[in-house]
Enzyme design. Structure first.
Site, mmCIF file in Angstrom:
data_model
loop_
_atom_site.group_PDB
_atom_site.id
_atom_site.type_symbol
_atom_site.label_atom_id
_atom_site.label_comp_id
_atom_site.label_asym_id
_atom_site.label_seq_id
_atom_site.Cartn_x
_atom_site.Cartn_y
_atom_site.Cartn_z
ATOM 1 N N LYS A 324 0.864 -1.183 0.000
ATOM 2 C CA LYS A 324 0.000 0.000 0.000
ATOM 3 C C LYS A 324 0.900 1.233 0.000
ATOM 4 C CE LYS A 324 -3.807 -2.150 2.574
ATOM 5 N NZ LYS A 324 -4.919 -2.102 1.621
ATOM 6 N N ARG A 399 -9.613 -12.479 1.985
ATOM 7 C CA ARG A 399 -10.313 -13.663 1.484
ATOM 8 C C ARG A 399 -9.431 -14.910 1.634
ATOM 9 N NH1 ARG A 399 -10.812 -10.899 -4.347
ATOM 10 N NH2 ARG A 399 -10.870 -9.111 -2.942
#
Ligand SMILES: [Zn+2]
Length: 567
Positions: A324, A399
Site C-alpha cells: 500500500k 479472502r
C-alpha cells in the site's frame, strides 16, 4: 498487576437485589465522596486488563441525588411525558433567549435536579423519510461529550420512550456508552485514576419494571462492543495475533464460551494453506505469528439453530508485496475488525446466554507483512477444498485467510442443526465506495437468499441502529474469479484496488464460495448450505476514531433479542 476492586462487579452486585432495593441502597454506599477514585490493589494472579463495562444503574426518580447531572435526549422539549414535566419550564425559559436550543447541545442550571444541572441534546426531527433510530444514539453521544466537559461524573441519561421508536431509551444508552468507551491502551497505561470515564451512568426509566432489563441489555451489548473495540481498535503490536489470542482466552475464562488457539505453523500450513501463505512472511517474527482462535457457545436446551462465523483478523495490512504505497497504509491495524466482531458477539452470548442456539466461530489472526518470504502475485496455492488458486494481488489477503476456515465450517456444517455460515470482514474499499462509511453490507448465497436471510438482517439492524445494505452475488462475480488459464481453477483477485473494480465488494463473496467448495452446496445441490458474506469495511468505524462494534448488535437482535423488534 493492578486490579480495580470496586469497578468490575458493581452492576452484578446490584442485579442480585430486587430493583426497588438496588436503587436505594447500593449507590449511597458506593459513592460516599464526590470524587470517584477507584481503590486499587496489587495481585499478580488477577487479570491484566479490565474488560468490564462502564457501571450502569437505573432509576425512576428524576431527582435522584446519587447522580450529579441530568442529560435529556429527546426530539422536542415541548413534548415531554408528564413524569418529566418539571424539565419543561426551564427549557422553555432557556429557549426564550437562545433559538439554538433545537440544534445545539446546551447546559442549563436547574435547581433541584441532581447537581442542579441539565444537559439538553435534541435528536432533531425523527419522523422524516430518511430518519432512523440513530438520531437517538447520535444525540446521546453529543450529550455525553458535553456532560464530560461540564465535569459530570454520575450523569443520569433521560431519554423517554418515543412512540415510533420503542427502543429509543436503549439506543440512547448505547450511544452514551459508545462515547464513554476508554481505549484499551489508555486503560493499560494507568494515566487515568479509573478505567471508566465516569463513575456511573444512570438510566432513567418511567416504570420500575423496565429498569433491570434495560441495564442488563445495555451492559451485555456494550460488553460485546467493548471487546470488539479493544481488539479491533488497538494498535498492530498491542493486538498482534498472539496477544489477541491471550486477550480472548482471558475474556472467556470462566464463561460459557470455549476458546481454543491454534499456533503451530505446521498445523496452520496443513489445515489452512491459503492463510499460511499470507502468514509466511510474518511467521519469521515470533510476536507477529498467526493464530487461529476457535470459539464455541452452546446454549441450554435443544439446539434449533447453529451460527458458524469466520472473522477476518488482519492485525496489520501492509498490502504485502503489492504494498500500500502513497500513504494508504495508515489505519490498516483496523483490518481485524471482522474477527473482533466475532469475539464481541461471543461476549454478548456469554452475558445473555441465549437458549437453543449454538454458535461456532473462527478468528483468522494474521499479519500481512512484506519481506523476503512474503507470498507474491502469480503464486498458485491449493486451498483446503483442493482448488488451485492463482494469487492476483497480495493485498487481497482477507479472502485468503478466511477461505479455508470457511471450508472447515462447511465440512462441519453437515453435522449441525440448521447451520448458517457467515464471513465477517473489513474486506473491500469498494464497500465504502458503494455504500458510504456507515453501513454494513450483507450478501447471500442461493440457499440463504431463498431463506430471506439478508433482508432479515437488514430489518434487525434497524431495531437498534446497526444498519445494513443488501447486495447480491451475481453470475458476473463467479465469472470474474474463474481461472484464466489451465494452470488455475480460480483467480484470487485482479490487479486493481477493489474500489477501482466494478462489483468490487460482491466478487470476493463469489471467490469465497468457489475456493471453499461452498459452490457445491448451492440451491441445486442435495445439501444446500445458507451462507452470507458481510463486509464491514465502512461500518467498522472511522480512523482516527473508535470502532463501532458493527455488526454485533444487529446479530444479537436478529438471533435472540426478537423481543425488541416485536410490537
Ligand atoms: Zn489487503
Amino acid at each position: 498487576m493492578q486490579r480495580m476492586v470496586w469497578s468490575c462487579d458493581r452492576t452484578t452486585a446490584a442485579t442480585l437485589l430486587p430493583p426497588s432495593v438496588s436503587q436505594f441502597i447500593i449507590i449511597p454506599f458506593l459513592f460516599p465522596v464526590s470524587t470517584c477514585q477507584s481503590t486499587t490493589t496489587t495481585n499478580e494472579e488477577t487479570e491484566t486488563m479490565c474488560t468490564s463495562v462502564q457501571p450502569i444503574e437505573w432509576t425512576t426518580d428524576l431527582k435522584d441525588q446519587k447522580f450529579d447531572g441530568v442529560i435529556l435526549v429527546t426530539p422536542n422539549h415541548d413534548d415531554l411525558p408528564s413524569k418529566l414535566e418539571c424539565l419543561k419550564a426551564p427549557l422553555q425559559d432557556y429557549n426564550s433567549v437562545d433559538s439554538g436550543l433545537g440544534e445545539e447541545v446546551v447546559v442549563l442550571k436547574v435547581p433541584g435536579l441532581p447537581g442542579n444541572r441539565l444537559v439538553f441534546s435534541t435528536t432533531g426531527p425523527v419522523n422524516r423519510d430518511y430518519d432512523d433510530v440513530r438520531r437517538f444514539s447520535d444525540a446521546a453521544v453529543n450529550a455525553v461529550k458535553r456532560a464530560l466537559k461540564a465535569g459530570m461524573q454520575r450523569p443520569l441519561l433521560v431519554c423517554p420512550q418515543h412512540k415510533d421508536y420503542k427502543n429509543s431509551t436503549l439506543v440512547a444508552a448505547l450511544g452514551a456508552l459508545h462515547a464513554l468507551y476508554m481505549p484499551l491502551e489508555v486503560r493499560e497505561v494507568n494515566i487515568k485514576s479509573s478505567n471508566y470515564k465516569v463513575c456511573v451512568l444512570g438510566l432513567w426509566v418511567a416504570h420500575e419494571s423496565q429498569g433491570q432489563r434495560l441495564v442488563d441489555l445495555a451492559s451485555a451489548l456494550e460488553s460485546g462492543r467493548l471487546a470488539c473495540r479493544d481488539i479491533g481498535g488497538s494498535d498492530p503490536e498491542r493486538m498482534a495475533a498472539p496477544r489477541v489470542a491471550e486477550y480472548v482466552v482471558e475474556l472467556f475464562k470462566n464463561s460459557p464460551v470455549q476458546a481454543e488457539v491454534i499456533s503451530d505453523v505446521k498445523l496452520l500450513e496443513k489445515e489452512y494453506p491459503c492463510l499460511a501463505a499470507v502468514n509466511r512472511c510474518a511467521n519469521s517474527v515470533p510476536r507477529h505469528q498467526a493464530r487461529v482462535i476457535k470459539l464455541q457457545y452452546c446454549g441450554e436446551g435443544p439446539i434449533q439453530k447453529t451460527l458458524m462465523l469466520v472473522g477476518k483478523g488482519i492485525t496489520y495490512d501492509t498490502g504485502g508485496a503489492d504494498i500500500k504505497a502513497g500513504g494508504f497504509m495508515a489505519g490498516m491495524h483496523r483490518d481485524k475488525c471482522g474477527a473482533a466482531a466475532v469475539a464481541g458477539f461471543f461476549q454478548i452470548l456469554a452475558k445473555l446466554k441465549p437458549k437453543n442456539l449454538k454458535v461456532v466461530g473462527s478468528m483468522a489472526m494474521v499479519r500481512n507483512s512484506v519481506g523476503s518470504d512474503c507470498y507474491v502475485a502469480d503464486e498458485l496455492v491449493v486451498s483446503r477444498a483442493g482448488r488451485r488458486v492463482r494469487v492476483g494481488n497480495t493485498d487481497a489477503e482477507g479472502r485468503m485467510v478466511m477461505v479455508d476456515l470457511l471450508c472447515e465450517m462447511k465440512e462441519k456444517a453437515v453435522q449441525e442443526t440448521c447451520p448458517q455460515l457467515f464471513t465477517i470482514a473489513t474486506l473491500t474499499g469498494h464497500a465504502i465506495r458503494a455504500m458510504g462509511p456507515n453501513y454494513s453490507i450483507i450478501m447471500d448465497n442461493g440457499p440463504a437468499h431463498r431463506a430471506g436471510n439478508a433482508a432479515r438482517w437488514q430489518k434487525a439492524g434497524e431495531v437498534l441502529g446497526d444498519l445494513f445494505e443488501v447486495s447480491s452475488i451475481r453470475r458476473e462475480d463467479y465469472e470474474f474469479h474463474k481461472g484464466k488459464s489451465e494452470y488455475e481453477d480460480i483467480l484470487q483477485c485482479n490487479n486493481l484496488p477493489s474500489s477501482a473494480t466494478p462489483r468490487g465488494h460482491q466478487t470476493p463473496a463469489a471467490f469465497l464460495i468457489m475456493a471453499s467448495g461452498l459452490h457445491k452446496h448451492g440451491v441445486d445441490s442435495e445439501a444446500p448450505l445458507p451462507y452470507s458474506h458481510i463486509d464491514i469495511a465502512g461500518s467498522s468505524g472511522p480512523f482516527p476514531g473508535v470502532p463501532t462494534g458493527a455488526p454485533i448488535v444487529a446479530m444479537a437482535t436478529n438471533y435472540f433479542l426478537s423481543e425488541l423488534s416485536a410490537l
